[in-house]
Write an enzyme that holds these catalytic residues in place. Structure first.
Site, PDB file in Angstrom:
ATOM      1  N   LYS A  13     -82.925 -14.999 -28.239  1.00 15.19           N
ATOM      2  CA  LYS A  13     -82.661 -15.269 -26.560  1.00 15.19           C
ATOM      3  C   LYS A  13     -81.915 -14.069 -25.958  1.00 15.19           C
ATOM      4  O   LYS A  13     -81.324 -13.205 -26.827  1.00 15.19           O
ATOM      5  CB  LYS A  13     -81.809 -16.624 -26.409  1.00 15.19           C
ATOM      6  CG  LYS A  13     -82.567 -17.782 -26.998  1.00 15.19           C
ATOM      7  CD  LYS A  13     -81.803 -19.087 -26.585  1.00 15.19           C
ATOM      8  CE  LYS A  13     -82.378 -20.591 -26.877  1.00 15.19           C
ATOM      9  NZ  LYS A  13     -81.647 -21.590 -26.341  1.00 15.19           N
ATOM     10  N   ARG A 122     -83.681 -24.006 -38.923  1.00 17.44           N
ATOM     11  CA  ARG A 122     -82.631 -24.454 -38.164  1.00 17.44           C
ATOM     12  C   ARG A 122     -81.358 -24.705 -38.834  1.00 17.44           C
ATOM     13  O   ARG A 122     -80.590 -24.435 -38.120  1.00 17.44           O
ATOM     14  CB  ARG A 122     -82.898 -26.084 -37.948  1.00 17.44           C
ATOM     15  CG  ARG A 122     -84.372 -26.434 -37.222  1.00 17.44           C
ATOM     16  CD  ARG A 122     -84.157 -25.930 -35.639  1.00 17.44           C
ATOM     17  NE  ARG A 122     -83.593 -27.362 -34.910  1.00 17.44           N
ATOM     18  CZ  ARG A 122     -83.643 -27.408 -33.693  1.00 17.44           C
ATOM     19  NH1 ARG A 122     -84.155 -26.761 -32.846  1.00 17.44           N
ATOM     20  NH2 ARG A 122     -82.872 -28.488 -33.056  1.00 17.44           N
ATOM     21  N   THR A 128     -77.256 -27.054 -31.924  1.00 20.73           N
ATOM     22  CA  THR A 128     -77.709 -26.357 -30.629  1.00 20.73           C
ATOM     23  C   THR A 128     -76.333 -25.983 -29.979  1.00 20.73           C
ATOM     24  O   THR A 128     -76.354 -24.801 -29.337  1.00 20.73           O
ATOM     25  CB  THR A 128     -78.075 -27.616 -29.491  1.00 20.73           C
ATOM     26  OG1 THR A 128     -79.226 -28.248 -30.291  1.00 20.73           O
ATOM     27  CG2 THR A 128     -78.486 -27.055 -28.280  1.00 20.73           C
ATOM     28  N   ARG A 139     -75.394 -19.663 -34.855  1.00 19.57           N
ATOM     29  CA  ARG A 139     -74.615 -20.121 -33.562  1.00 19.57           C
ATOM     30  C   ARG A 139     -73.103 -20.183 -33.707  1.00 19.57           C
ATOM     31  O   ARG A 139     -72.268 -19.943 -32.811  1.00 19.57           O
ATOM     32  CB  ARG A 139     -75.404 -21.377 -32.866  1.00 19.57           C
ATOM     33  CG  ARG A 139     -76.683 -21.063 -32.475  1.00 19.57           C
ATOM     34  CD  ARG A 139     -77.441 -22.522 -32.370  1.00 19.57           C
ATOM     35  NE  ARG A 139     -78.743 -22.344 -31.717  1.00 19.57           N
ATOM     36  CZ  ARG A 139     -79.555 -22.998 -31.427  1.00 19.57           C
ATOM     37  NH1 ARG A 139     -79.446 -24.312 -32.074  1.00 19.57           N
ATOM     38  NH2 ARG A 139     -80.638 -22.849 -31.104  1.00 19.57           N
ATOM     39  N   ASN A 159     -76.815 -19.747 -26.713  1.00 16.68           N
ATOM     40  CA  ASN A 159     -76.912 -20.070 -28.241  1.00 16.68           C
ATOM     41  C   ASN A 159     -77.808 -19.150 -29.257  1.00 16.68           C
ATOM     42  O   ASN A 159     -78.162 -19.364 -29.969  1.00 16.68           O
ATOM     43  CB  ASN A 159     -77.184 -21.535 -28.515  1.00 16.68           C
ATOM     44  CG  ASN A 159     -78.462 -21.957 -28.067  1.00 16.68           C
ATOM     45  OD1 ASN A 159     -79.269 -21.287 -27.637  1.00 16.68           O
ATOM     46  ND2 ASN A 159     -78.636 -23.396 -28.173  1.00 16.68           N
ATOM     47  N   HIS A 162     -83.728 -19.520 -30.250  1.00 23.49           N
ATOM     48  CA  HIS A 162     -84.565 -20.861 -30.398  1.00 23.49           C
ATOM     49  C   HIS A 162     -85.558 -20.876 -31.728  1.00 23.49           C
ATOM     50  O   HIS A 162     -85.873 -19.798 -32.427  1.00 23.49           O
ATOM     51  CB  HIS A 162     -85.495 -20.590 -29.414  1.00 23.49           C
ATOM     52  CG  HIS A 162     -86.596 -21.708 -29.227  1.00 23.49           C
ATOM     53  ND1 HIS A 162     -86.357 -23.100 -28.956  1.00 23.49           N
ATOM     54  CD2 HIS A 162     -87.892 -21.752 -29.988  1.00 23.49           C
ATOM     55  CE1 HIS A 162     -87.380 -23.969 -29.573  1.00 23.49           C
ATOM     56  NE2 HIS A 162     -88.219 -22.923 -29.918  1.00 23.49           N
TER      57      HIS A 162
HETATM   58  P1  ADP Z   1     -82.157 -26.566 -29.506  1.00 19.21           P
HETATM   59  O1  ADP Z   1     -82.486 -25.429 -28.737  1.00 19.21           O
HETATM   60  O2  ADP Z   1     -81.200 -26.626 -30.602  1.00 19.21           O
HETATM   61  O3  ADP Z   1     -83.581 -27.385 -30.081  1.00 19.21           O
HETATM   62  P2  ADP Z   1     -82.339 -28.224 -27.071  1.00 19.21           P
HETATM   63  O4  ADP Z   1     -83.945 -28.255 -27.466  1.00 19.21           O
HETATM   64  O5  ADP Z   1     -81.701 -29.720 -27.148  1.00 19.21           O
HETATM   65  O6  ADP Z   1     -81.649 -27.541 -28.334  1.00 19.21           O
HETATM   66  O7  ADP Z   1     -82.216 -27.492 -25.743  1.00 19.21           O
HETATM   67  C1  ADP Z   1     -82.781 -26.290 -25.479  1.00 19.21           C
HETATM   68  C2  ADP Z   1     -81.839 -25.396 -25.004  1.00 19.21           C
HETATM   69  O8  ADP Z   1     -81.191 -25.612 -23.680  1.00 19.21           O
HETATM   70  C3  ADP Z   1     -80.567 -25.058 -25.976  1.00 19.21           C
HETATM   71  O9  ADP Z   1     -80.941 -24.097 -27.137  1.00 19.21           O
HETATM   72  C4  ADP Z   1     -79.575 -24.659 -25.106  1.00 19.21           C
HETATM   73  O10 ADP Z   1     -79.797 -23.011 -24.891  1.00 19.21           O
HETATM   74  C5  ADP Z   1     -79.913 -25.364 -23.749  1.00 19.21           C
HETATM   75  N1  ADP Z   1     -78.879 -26.521 -23.594  1.00 19.21           N
HETATM   76  C6  ADP Z   1     -79.160 -27.859 -24.405  1.00 19.21           C
HETATM   77  N2  ADP Z   1     -78.224 -28.682 -23.826  1.00 19.21           N
HETATM   78  C7  ADP Z   1     -77.524 -28.091 -22.847  1.00 19.21           C
HETATM   79  C8  ADP Z   1     -76.407 -28.390 -21.927  1.00 19.21           C
HETATM   80  N3  ADP Z   1     -76.134 -29.675 -21.819  1.00 19.21           N
HETATM   81  N4  ADP Z   1     -76.024 -27.732 -20.874  1.00 19.21           N
HETATM   82  C9  ADP Z   1     -76.510 -26.515 -20.809  1.00 19.21           C
HETATM   83  N5  ADP Z   1     -77.581 -25.787 -21.710  1.00 19.21           N
HETATM   84  C10 ADP Z   1     -77.928 -26.883 -22.523  1.00 19.21           C
END
Ligand code: ADP
Length: 192
Positions: A13, A122, A128, A139, A159, A162
């Site tokens: 990212k 993962r 996340t 992360r 973070n 992806h």
């Molecule tokens: P992951 O990327 O770990 O699969 P998600 O699919 O739940 O997580 O979320 C997508 C992305 O959205 C996250 O990687 C993060 O950058 C962002 N994100 C998730 N939840 C929040 C939140 N509550 N507030 C702000 N950004 C968020």
């Protein structure tokens, strides 16, 4: 199913690129014997990112839920902070911030292959939210962001990476981001 040659989709990212972590992130996958079979820096369009993230109500509400549970833990009133306390409404706002964030700089896209690649990657990335991610994960080691901080600054949680959540999602994402171009390689490493 071929668990040994499972494929997963990764994007570094904007914060990963800007923090000079491209090499470090790739190293962490290679150290675990995962194989890089596609690799490219590119600038995504808003449409591509919008299509990448799910649009269903449950997924959007889950984003909002991550904010709400963090607020609850730290005693923040969501209505005072964001003007709302509905998980779906908060999720919709977060999703918009996410699209802005993901288009704010070039990204690095990859396909990684190996034993249980989806779950392995993962695990290496960590959960996340960086404030909850274990030390030793990408992360957890290189970010300290949380929804409480990010949302007060009207942005998504940064973070670094992806990574696909399931083999089915990986297949869909690899198609979405690499299409039919012949840029996914099949080769033998010295260690294979
Ligand atoms: P992951 O990327 O770990 O699969 P998600 O699919 O739940 O997580 O979320 C997508 C992305 O959205 C996250 O990687 C993060 O950058 C962002 N994100 C998730 N939840 C929040 C939140 N509550 N507030 C702000 N950004 C968020």
């Amino acid at each position: 199913m071929n668990f040994k040659e499972e494929k997963t989709y990764i994007m570094i990212k904007p914060d990963g690129v800007k923090k000079r972590l491209i090499g470090e992130i790739i190293t962490r996958f290679e150290q675990r014997d995962l194989k890089v079979i596609a690799l490219e820096m590119f600038q995504p369009t808003t449409k591509q990112i919008d299509e990448h993230y799910p649009k269903d109500k449950a997924w959007i509400a889950r984003l909002g839920q991550k904010t709400l549970s963090t607020y609850e833990k730290y005693g923040v009133d969501p209505v005072k902070e964001l003007g709302m306390d509905n998980d779906y409404e908060i999720g919709k706002m977060v999703r918009k911030w996410l699209v802005d964030y993901m288009t704010s700089a070039p990204l690095v896209r990859m396909v990684i292959q190996g034993v249980h690649a989806v779950d392995m990657v993962r695990k290496i990335c960590g959960v996340t939210l960086p404030n909850l991610a274990d030390m030793g994960t990408i992360r957890g080691d290189y970010s300290a962001d949380s929804p409480a901080v990010a949302n007060s600054e009207r942005r998504a949680v940064m973070n670094l990476v992806h990574a696909s959540e399931t083999p089915q999602e990986a297949e869909h994402e690899i198609k979405h981001w690499f299409g039919t171009r012949k840029v996914i390689f099949d080769y033998e490493r010295f260690t294979d």
